[in-house]
Design a protein around this motif. Structure first.
Motif, PDB file in Angstrom:
ATOM      1  N   ALA A  84      84.133   1.206  43.711  1.00 50.93           N
ATOM      2  CA  ALA A  84      85.186   1.516  44.778  1.00 50.93           C
ATOM      3  C   ALA A  84      85.646   2.990  44.492  1.00 50.93           C
ATOM      4  N   ILE A  85      85.954   3.252  43.332  1.00 50.18           N
ATOM      5  CA  ILE A  85      86.356   4.653  43.164  1.00 50.18           C
ATOM      6  C   ILE A  85      85.238   5.687  43.375  1.00 50.18           C
ATOM      7  N   GLU A  86      84.113   5.500  43.095  1.00 46.66           N
ATOM      8  CA  GLU A  86      83.025   6.279  43.781  1.00 46.66           C
ATOM      9  C   GLU A  86      82.975   6.263  45.130  1.00 46.66           C
ATOM     10  N   LEU A  87      82.835   5.170  45.708  1.00 45.15           N
ATOM     11  CA  LEU A  87      82.948   5.259  47.473  1.00 45.15           C
ATOM     12  C   LEU A  87      84.217   5.880  48.007  1.00 45.15           C
ATOM     13  N   TRP A  88      85.396   5.876  47.351  1.00 46.35           N
ATOM     14  CA  TRP A  88      86.596   6.428  47.747  1.00 46.35           C
ATOM     15  C   TRP A  88      86.324   8.147  47.582  1.00 46.35           C
ATOM     16  N   MET A  89      85.779   8.386  46.247  1.00 45.38           N
ATOM     17  CA  MET A  89      85.500  10.018  46.022  1.00 45.38           C
ATOM     18  C   MET A  89      84.650  10.537  47.144  1.00 45.38           C
ATOM     19  N   MET A  90      83.608   9.768  47.297  1.00 45.10           N
ATOM     20  CA  MET A  90      82.762  10.403  48.614  1.00 45.10           C
ATOM     21  C   MET A  90      83.327  10.580  49.901  1.00 45.10           C
ATOM     22  N   ASN A  91      84.375   9.634  50.296  1.00 46.08           N
ATOM     23  CA  ASN A  91      85.184   9.790  51.276  1.00 46.08           C
ATOM     24  C   ASN A  91      85.916  10.981  51.528  1.00 46.08           C
ATOM     25  N   GLN A  92      86.606  11.400  50.090  1.00 47.81           N
ATOM     26  CA  GLN A  92      87.383  12.229  50.062  1.00 47.81           C
ATOM     27  C   GLN A  92      87.041  13.627  50.436  1.00 47.81           C
TER      28      GLN A  92
END
Length: 118
Positions: free
Chosen positions: A102-110
């Motif tokens: 989830a952190i990686e997905l969030w970083m990609m969306n940022q």
């Protein structure tokens, strides 16, 4: 560049967690059967997805890692091995894998990757 490094660290952490889950029947002396098979099978999937993400990152790998992490969390109830050491191992590792994905997905969306308009 910093986010790329953070993503790699998350993938390496998931790789280690997958390996721990795979070896957990021996490390934690889990009973043979469903709990050990689930730990080894899920561990292999997490390791393969993490290695794939390290060599050729794709968004779908993170989504699959999130799904596998969530499966590992709920599997003790679905497969019926609650109140055991295996349950604790599955829940802790599953939560960590899901959170890292989830952190990686969030970083990609940022900061989504830029596309050239050539």
């Amino acid at each position: 560049m910093n986010q790329w490094s953070n993503a790699k660290l998350c993938d390496v952490a998931n790789l280690v967690l997958g390996a721990i889950l795979f070896f957990s029947p021996w490390i934690f002396a889990l009973a043979a059967g469903t709990q050990s098979q689930n730990a080894m099978g899920s561990g292999i999937v997490i390791v393969v997805l993490s290695v794939a993400a390290l060599f050729a990152f794709a968004v779908w790998e993170e989504w699959l890692n999130l799904v596998v992490g969530l499966w590992v969390v709920v599997s003790p109830w679905v497969l019926g091995f609650q109140a055991t050491t295996a349950m604790g191992v599955h829940v802790v590792i599953g939560v960590l894998v899901a959170v890292l994905a989830a952190i990686e997905l969030w970083m990609m969306n940022q900061n989504p990757p830029t596309q050239s308009t050539a």
